[in-house]
Design a protein around this motif. Structure first.
Motif, PDB file in Angstrom:
ATOM      1  N   THR B 223      -3.840 -12.833 -10.675  1.00 29.84           N
ATOM      2  CA  THR B 223      -2.909 -13.955 -10.820  1.00 29.84           C
ATOM      3  C   THR B 223      -2.544 -14.491  -9.439  1.00 29.84           C
ATOM      4  OG1 THR B 223      -2.044 -12.811 -12.753  1.00 29.84           O
ATOM      5  CG2 THR B 223      -0.745 -14.643 -11.916  1.00 29.84           C
ATOM      6  N   THR B 224      -2.449 -13.587  -8.465  1.00 30.13           N
ATOM      7  CA  THR B 224      -2.056 -13.975  -7.110  1.00 30.13           C
ATOM      8  C   THR B 224      -3.250 -14.065  -6.161  1.00 30.13           C
ATOM      9  OG1 THR B 224       0.015 -12.824  -7.492  1.00 30.13           O
ATOM     10  CG2 THR B 224      -0.516 -13.363  -5.206  1.00 30.13           C
ATOM     11  N   THR B 225      -4.144 -13.099  -6.249  1.00 27.13           N
ATOM     12  CA  THR B 225      -5.203 -12.996  -5.247  1.00 27.13           C
ATOM     13  C   THR B 225      -6.557 -12.812  -5.917  1.00 27.13           C
ATOM     14  OG1 THR B 225      -3.579 -11.824  -3.918  1.00 27.13           O
ATOM     15  CG2 THR B 225      -5.820 -11.856  -3.078  1.00 27.13           C
ATOM     16  N   ILE B 226      -7.557 -13.383  -5.279  1.00 29.95           N
ATOM     17  CA  ILE B 226      -8.929 -13.200  -5.739  1.00 29.95           C
ATOM     18  C   ILE B 226      -9.669 -12.357  -4.713  1.00 29.95           C
ATOM     19  CG2 ILE B 226     -11.128 -14.404  -6.144  1.00 29.95           C
ATOM     20  CD1 ILE B 226      -9.406 -16.755  -7.166  1.00 29.95           C
ATOM     21  N   VAL B 245      -5.906 -16.035  -1.592  1.00 34.32           N
ATOM     22  CA  VAL B 245      -4.911 -16.356  -2.609  1.00 34.32           C
ATOM     23  C   VAL B 245      -5.562 -17.227  -3.696  1.00 34.32           C
ATOM     24  CG1 VAL B 245      -2.801 -17.685  -3.017  1.00 34.32           C
ATOM     25  CG2 VAL B 245      -2.953 -16.116  -1.062  1.00 34.32           C
ATOM     26  N   ASN B 246      -5.264 -16.912  -4.939  1.00 30.90           N
ATOM     27  CA  ASN B 246      -5.689 -17.748  -6.058  1.00 30.90           C
ATOM     28  C   ASN B 246      -4.945 -19.080  -5.952  1.00 30.90           C
ATOM     29  OD1 ASN B 246      -6.023 -19.017  -8.531  1.00 30.90           O
ATOM     30  ND2 ASN B 246      -5.864 -17.114  -9.719  1.00 30.90           N
ATOM     31  N   GLY B 247      -5.703 -20.169  -5.789  1.00 32.15           N
ATOM     32  CA  GLY B 247      -5.086 -21.484  -5.595  1.00 32.15           C
ATOM     33  C   GLY B 247      -4.126 -21.877  -6.710  1.00 32.15           C
ATOM     34  N   GLN B 248      -4.228 -21.197  -7.845  1.00 35.66           N
ATOM     35  CA  GLN B 248      -3.334 -21.510  -8.959  1.00 35.66           C
ATOM     36  C   GLN B 248      -1.873 -21.150  -8.663  1.00 35.66           C
ATOM     37  OE1 GLN B 248      -4.883 -19.382 -12.328  1.00 35.66           O
ATOM     38  NE2 GLN B 248      -6.323 -20.997 -12.901  1.00 35.66           N
ATOM     39  N   VAL B 249      -1.603 -20.374  -7.605  1.00 33.44           N
ATOM     40  CA  VAL B 249      -0.197 -19.984  -7.352  1.00 33.44           C
ATOM     41  C   VAL B 249       0.673 -21.210  -7.139  1.00 33.44           C
ATOM     42  CG1 VAL B 249      -0.679 -17.666  -6.466  1.00 33.44           C
ATOM     43  CG2 VAL B 249      -0.574 -19.581  -4.880  1.00 33.44           C
ATOM     44  N   ILE B 569       5.422  14.074 -11.843  1.00 29.73           N
ATOM     45  CA  ILE B 569       4.248  14.905 -12.139  1.00 29.73           C
ATOM     46  C   ILE B 569       3.818  15.492 -10.801  1.00 29.73           C
ATOM     47  CG2 ILE B 569       2.663  12.956 -11.836  1.00 29.73           C
ATOM     48  CD1 ILE B 569       0.914  14.026 -14.046  1.00 29.73           C
ATOM     49  N   ALA B 570       3.096  16.615 -10.838  1.00 29.28           N
ATOM     50  CA  ALA B 570       2.642  17.211  -9.571  1.00 29.28           C
ATOM     51  C   ALA B 570       1.842  16.160  -8.800  1.00 29.28           C
ATOM     52  CB  ALA B 570       1.777  18.436  -9.858  1.00 29.28           C
ATOM     53  N   THR B 571       2.166  16.006  -7.513  1.00 21.89           N
ATOM     54  CA  THR B 571       1.526  14.931  -6.760  1.00 21.89           C
ATOM     55  C   THR B 571       0.014  15.104  -6.683  1.00 21.89           C
ATOM     56  OG1 THR B 571       2.110  16.127  -4.751  1.00 21.89           O
ATOM     57  CG2 THR B 571       3.486  14.253  -5.359  1.00 21.89           C
ATOM     58  N   ASP B 572      -0.481  16.322  -6.766  1.00 27.33           N
ATOM     59  CA  ASP B 572      -1.944  16.467  -6.688  1.00 27.33           C
ATOM     60  C   ASP B 572      -2.642  16.050  -7.974  1.00 27.33           C
ATOM     61  OD1 ASP B 572      -1.301  18.506  -8.351  1.00 27.33           O
ATOM     62  OD2 ASP B 572      -2.131  20.114  -7.090  1.00 27.33           O
ATOM     63  N   LYS B 573      -1.846  15.691  -8.968  1.00 27.91           N
ATOM     64  CA  LYS B 573      -2.454  15.167 -10.197  1.00 27.91           C
ATOM     65  C   LYS B 573      -2.517  13.635 -10.188  1.00 27.91           C
ATOM     66  CE  LYS B 573      -1.246  18.933 -13.315  1.00 27.91           C
ATOM     67  NZ  LYS B 573      -0.335  19.347 -14.405  1.00 27.91           N
ATOM     68  N   VAL B 574      -2.049  13.051  -9.064  1.00 30.75           N
ATOM     69  CA  VAL B 574      -2.035  11.586  -9.005  1.00 30.75           C
ATOM     70  C   VAL B 574      -3.161  11.108  -8.091  1.00 30.75           C
ATOM     71  CG1 VAL B 574      -0.667   9.542  -8.415  1.00 30.75           C
ATOM     72  CG2 VAL B 574       0.462  11.606  -9.300  1.00 30.75           C
ATOM     73  N   VAL B 575      -3.921  10.131  -8.562  1.00 30.31           N
ATOM     74  CA  VAL B 575      -4.931   9.521  -7.693  1.00 30.31           C
ATOM     75  C   VAL B 575      -4.742   8.008  -7.653  1.00 30.31           C
ATOM     76  CG1 VAL B 575      -6.781  11.229  -7.879  1.00 30.31           C
ATOM     77  CG2 VAL B 575      -6.564   9.476  -9.626  1.00 30.31           C
ATOM     78  N   PHE B 576      -4.970   7.465  -6.478  1.00 31.10           N
ATOM     79  CA  PHE B 576      -5.009   6.020  -6.298  1.00 31.10           C
ATOM     80  C   PHE B 576      -6.451   5.560  -6.386  1.00 31.10           C
ATOM     81  CE2 PHE B 576      -1.188   6.105  -3.230  1.00 31.10           C
ATOM     82  CZ  PHE B 576      -0.321   5.827  -4.264  1.00 31.10           C
ATOM     83  N   ILE B 577      -6.679   4.476  -7.051  1.00 29.99           N
ATOM     84  CA  ILE B 577      -8.050   3.944  -6.999  1.00 29.99           C
ATOM     85  C   ILE B 577      -8.091   2.573  -6.343  1.00 29.99           C
ATOM     86  CG2 ILE B 577      -8.929   5.240  -8.970  1.00 29.99           C
ATOM     87  CD1 ILE B 577      -8.666   2.518 -10.533  1.00 29.99           C
ATOM     88  N   GLY B 578      -6.943   2.089  -5.880  1.00 34.05           N
ATOM     89  CA  GLY B 578      -6.945   0.763  -5.264  1.00 34.05           C
ATOM     90  C   GLY B 578      -7.222  -0.291  -6.320  1.00 34.05           C
ATOM     91  N   ASN B 579      -8.075  -1.237  -5.989  1.00 38.43           N
ATOM     92  CA  ASN B 579      -8.364  -2.339  -6.899  1.00 38.43           C
ATOM     93  C   ASN B 579      -9.346  -1.893  -7.989  1.00 38.43           C
ATOM     94  OD1 ASN B 579      -9.194  -4.703  -8.152  1.00 38.43           O
ATOM     95  ND2 ASN B 579      -8.878  -5.907  -6.289  1.00 38.43           N
ATOM     96  N   GLY B 580      -8.794  -1.380  -9.087  1.00 38.80           N
ATOM     97  CA  GLY B 580      -9.618  -0.851 -10.173  1.00 38.80           C
ATOM     98  C   GLY B 580     -10.422  -1.937 -10.850  1.00 38.80           C
ATOM     99  N   SER B 581      -9.842  -3.122 -10.858  1.00 42.20           N
ATOM    100  CA  SER B 581     -10.506  -4.255 -11.491  1.00 42.20           C
ATOM    101  C   SER B 581     -11.804  -4.580 -10.753  1.00 42.20           C
ATOM    102  CB  SER B 581      -9.533  -5.431 -11.456  1.00 42.20           C
ATOM    103  OG  SER B 581     -10.131  -6.611 -11.886  1.00 42.20           O
ATOM    104  N   LEU B 582     -11.724  -4.643  -9.422  1.00 43.42           N
ATOM    105  CA  LEU B 582     -12.903  -4.942  -8.608  1.00 43.42           C
ATOM    106  C   LEU B 582     -13.929  -3.815  -8.738  1.00 43.42           C
ATOM    107  CD1 LEU B 582     -13.842  -7.152  -6.605  1.00 43.42           C
ATOM    108  CD2 LEU B 582     -13.038  -5.671  -4.767  1.00 43.42           C
TER     109      LEU B 582
END
Lengths: 644, 644
Positions: B223-226, B245-249, B569-582
């Motif tokens: 919605t904000t960034t491409i 930035v998505n020009g639609q903003v 939750i235990a922090t070692d059970k959390v993972v970041f994947i960043g831009n999952g969509s991409l």
């Protein structure tokens, strides 16, 4: 149509004609001679006859006195048959040879076979490739948020048994509004797969029930003319027909010159645009005259020869004219008509007829399909005659084909006074066997302007049978008639004196004209002979000849045999189908079975290239005579000639 | 990357950092406090430390005398770690409380999981939907006149075992020239079917062997960034990345205002054009920077939320914002990129990510696919955080999802000095527990201009843990510090004094800012809670949390637990994947198996509409506290707060 009988005396002959035909047409068909020079325009006043029995009215009778008229005198060209008549041909209009009447040779026209759509319907084959289905969907609510497409698919699956569908993106785009405009009642158009088991595809959606409105257009893209027909997919009924010249003719008469133009910078695109403009003219008239909304046209079925097909699609045709003569493709996928530039609805799908080879195109395949040849038990010779002649032999078990270049003679090209079959073209001709004075009829019954292909065949055949022309195509200059003369070293026969023409010049038939016709007919005949040879058949084994092409519909069959244009066969085994290409195109929009079959037909058809068949040249040279070097190939003609 | 150890004294703590990090970052990560007001720009001169051991260089040391510098004094914000160091934090930079050192609380960042393309390769999943095949065809000759397409199909069948192919019309159009230019040696691009047994389709043909050149672009249409990524389909190697930035903003910050704009006359088409322009900018830069020829790009894989998807495709989105919130479609067919207006080659195929519902879009499905959740044994909670938060729970056996509106707070919206994570945004923050003086760091290490979402979470968490803010989000006005003040009836904390900023005004955090953050985090937390409830699970049963979204990558996990943003939750059970969509988009261009699986995933995923789940409102209200009305849900925080 009402029929009447016309009896000609002193001949002992009568003929049944349709109401409204002229007496001169009746005489032509009956094979009796009446002098008639002006083509039916009532100008020369030579076709005077006496109606002895029955009511008749002669229009524009200014060549007759009131007394003559009251005595039953009429101009045959201006008198329509509206009653059973007895007509006397006065001796001044003919000439007796030793008191004998001239021989009568009634015209033999082949049966005309139309497509029998009722029979197809009864066979259950009437399932168009583009079918409309009406649906009433449950509207979405809090308990069912399914996407619009998902909702439609589920309904089609559960209620209509339509599974595994594809959908065009353009349909998704308009679906939200269309569904809601119709309170979730809608009509979808399904494109059926060519192969059973493949997916149907949704190509359109409309609000409400539109299943009663499903139309198609068939197009025959000829090198010279484009014919279109608009019809109802429910019952095959025709809503309109229209034909017009293919605008590409300005860029060359035949396919080779078109290809040469297409090879120039921008040439291909130009030719593509030009044919699309012509098509849009045809399509636009069909729609506006019928009042059919283009939104309801789901199919445009297109047949054309290989060059016309590639030019319309913008596919470079250069390899068609270069050995080894390779077309780009045999089968094209269904295309958006609009993507081709054809102004129809976004969803209207163009079905392009598959083709066999560079010179046996989609028009011929369409003819094979439309004529029913591919489903026939009979061993059939199919001939489509135009600038090129395409020949197919076979039946439902096997098919072989070839093509030969006949040249433009059949369309009036290369003939001194040749012209297309337009008003003023001499299309029918006979002569008095004693005086050698002609009887002729023109297209439209107006003053002569020239001679068209069918007129040319008839004229040469008549001159040959009356021995004015010999088997080499040379005039018999021993005969004394002012109509036979030499002009600038060229011998010619005067068909019409200048005064009776619309052009103010004598219209003649020259020896070079006859040479051109002989080369053209020789190409077709030897093409048939070579193809039959290659598949190990003789003409005697052929059970049926199908003649296709607009030109084919006008030729006098016996005259065609006389000049050796066609192999001699019993006339009741010959059928005309007219525009087989248009007929086949129409059928492909009406029955999906045909779309399935046609791929098979294309695959099973063996193509012979005459240029690579050594015997062709021998056959061709043997055919450069009237009717042929070997008269025994034409037993009926031989009998007639020796009997005469 | 080279690592060094930094030991902080008088604290008994050390931390391992990457070469090049600043000492202030190291202190932040270690959880020790250094006063620092200017965000890392070297302006305020407050972050003075003494490097007692190890080599160090401080740039822009104009706040230090030569004598101080020689004695080891450095500005922590301007000193990069290039050696193992021992760093003393002078007492003037902090404050002792009864002789005790302030508590140390090292930062807990989640593991970052990248896609393991090597593993995919080993599993044999690396068969891109668009595959290139090299062919050497026998050229046509007198013995073989097959059409070009027929020749190609026969070869592909006989030599490559590729049967029953479809072919795009555009390929037929260029085939004659391409084949001959390459002496009948050519490379075809095949689009593999989604379903085994369906037909492959030829989408391109090139002269010669081009199999080594097959690229794809993944696009995340936010919605904000491409964001775009160009990569090689051979080995998944990245050739370029670009975001804009998505020009639609300009037409609205969030999806709802975009939909409202799209409902205006011409609005939909305008928004479509604008996003296409932005995409073309991204695509153009990816191509020009990498030097990849667009002719070699076979795929553009696109993921976006439902509104972004429909706007890009020009599909009216109005029903997305109207009950019962119905998207047009879940699955879109492969489309020509160029037909969407994306400037790539004619054959480049756009693969649009399927979506679940109006508010769980293709970006989330892409995240579920890209993160491997759909193939995971572990019971997983997947959260993609943005203006909207989408939440998925499940594993390879089952999946359920929901979406909630978090509002714009995480992106700086509705926050007095809120801003995006651009240079000058405060992204990290801590305070001296005695003096309540801050240590802060900005994006880009420049003077502060405002505060971004992750900075806001950290700031509120730090203020809450240090009791400047209570569980209702109200400031403790009993505390005496000039940084806490009331201005026009609103209580606020001064994050940066005007002199140290880039904007010449005090940058503050207000009670309404905190309210906004609480509502945002409450929405996410209660969304998770409601979804877990609906599927009969509690947070204790969750084996893994996957955080997706650019924003998610920057948040400090412990701070997020502190404010009750995420279930503890235990922090070692959390993972970041960043831009999952991409990530998911990329994967769909790399492995056709995924395209097959994703249809299954879309079908098996149960969607819950929170607006129709009565318990959601109760959960939401209970979550409007720091961290929650029920502190027992946050046992680790409870222990820390009571231990302090």
């Amino acid at each position: 149509m009402e029929k009447f009988t016309v009896q000609f005396i002193p001949y002992d002959t009568s003929i049944e004609v349709s109401a409204g035909e002229s007496l001169i047409e009746a005489a032509m068909d009956a094979g009796v001679h009446i002098n008639a020079s002006c083509g039916g325009g009532g100008v020369c006043g030579k076709c005077r006859v006496v109606v002895e029995k029955g009511e008749s009215v002669c229009e524009q009778a200014d060549k007759l006195t009131q007394e003559e008229y009251d005595g039953g005198w009429r101009l045959a060209c201006k008198t329509e048959v509206r009653d059973n008549l007895t007509v006397r041909i006065p001796m001044e209009s003919s000439a007796l040879k030793g008191g004998e009447l001239p021989p009568v040779m009634p015209r033999t026209t082949a049966r005309i076979r139309k497509m029998d759509f009722e029979a197809l319907k009864e066979e259950g084959l009437f399932i168009p490739p583009m079918e409309k289905v009406y649906v009433e969907l449950p509207p979405p609510d809090a308990s069912d948020h399914s996407a619009d497409v998902t909702r439609l698919f589920q309904h089609l699956k559960n209620v209509k048994g339509e599974e595994g569908l594809d959908i065009d993106f353009s349909v998704i785009r308009k679906m939200p509004k269309v569904l809601r405009d119709g309170d979730f009642k809608a009509t979808v158009t399904l494109e059926r797969p060519v192969k059973d088991g493949n997916k149907s595809r949704i190509i359109n959606i409309q609000s409400g029930d539109r299943t009663d409105f499903n139309y198609a257009i068939a197009l025959d893209i000829g090198t010279t003319t484009i014919y279109g027909q608009l019809f109802d997919l429910k019952d095959a009924s025709v809503l309109g027909q229209y034909g017009k010249v293919n605008g590409q003719v300005s860029y060359g008469e035949d396919v080779i010159s078109r290809i040469i133009y297409a090879e120039k910078e921008g040439g291909l695109e130009r030719l593509r645009q030009v044919v699309v403009e012509s098509i849009n003219d045809v399509v636009g008239r069909l729609l506006s005259r019928s009042g059919v909304d283009m939104e309801e046209v789901s199919t445009v079925a297109i047949a054309g020869n290989t060059t016309m097909t590639q030019l319309l699609l913008g596919v470079d045709p250069r390899n068609i004219r270069r050995a080894p003569y390779v077309p780009a493709a045999n089968v094209y996928p269904p295309l958006s008509a609009r993507s081709l530039g054809i102004y129809l609805a976004e969803h209207t799908t163009a079905l392009i007829y598959p083709l066999i080879s560079s010179y046996v195109g989609g028009d011929i395949v369409a003819g094979v399909m439309g004529s029913g040849l591919y489903r026939s038990e009979k061993l059939t010779l199919f001939i489509d005659i135009g600038t090129n002649a395409e020949i197919v032999v076979g039946n439902k078990e096997w098919l072989a084909c070839t093509a030969c270049s006949a040249g433009p003679a059949f369309e009036g090209g290369g003939i001194k006074f040749g012209m297309r079959a337009a008003p003023g073209a001499i299309e029918d001709f006979s002569i008095d066997p004693v005086t050698w004075e002609p009887m002729l009829r023109t297209v439209g019954g107006v003053r002569p302007r020239g001679i068209c292909g069918s007129g040319l065949i008839t004229a040469v055949a008549v001159l040959f049978e009356n021995k004015l022309v010999d088997s080499r195509g040379k005039f018999n200059t021993d005969l004394h008639t002012p109509r036979l003369r030499e002009s600038e070293g060229i011998v010619e026969y005067v068909l019409v004196w200048a005064d009776d023409t619309d052009i103010g010049r004598d219209i003649t038939l020259t020896e070079p004209d006859i040479d051109n016709l002989i080369r053209a007919k020789g190409a077709v005949y030897s093409g048939c002979e070579t193809l039959l040879n290659e598949v190990g058949l003789s003409i005697g084994e052929i059970e049926q000849i199908i003649l296709a092409g607009g030109f084919g519909s006008y030729i006098d069959l016996d005259r065609a045999f006389t000049i050796g244009f066609l192999p001699e066969i019993a006339t009741d085994k010959v059928v005309f189908i007219g525009n087989g290409s248009l007929m086949g195109a129409k059928m492909s929009a009406l029955t999906n079975t045909l779309r399935q079959d046609v791929v098979q037909v294309v695959r099973m058809m063996t193509n012979f290239e005459l240029s690579e068949t050594p015997s062709y040249m021998d056959h061709y040279i043997a055919a450069l005579f009237l009717p042929h070097t070997d008269l025994n190939l034409f037993p009926r003609l031989k009998a007639r000639l020796s009997g005469a």
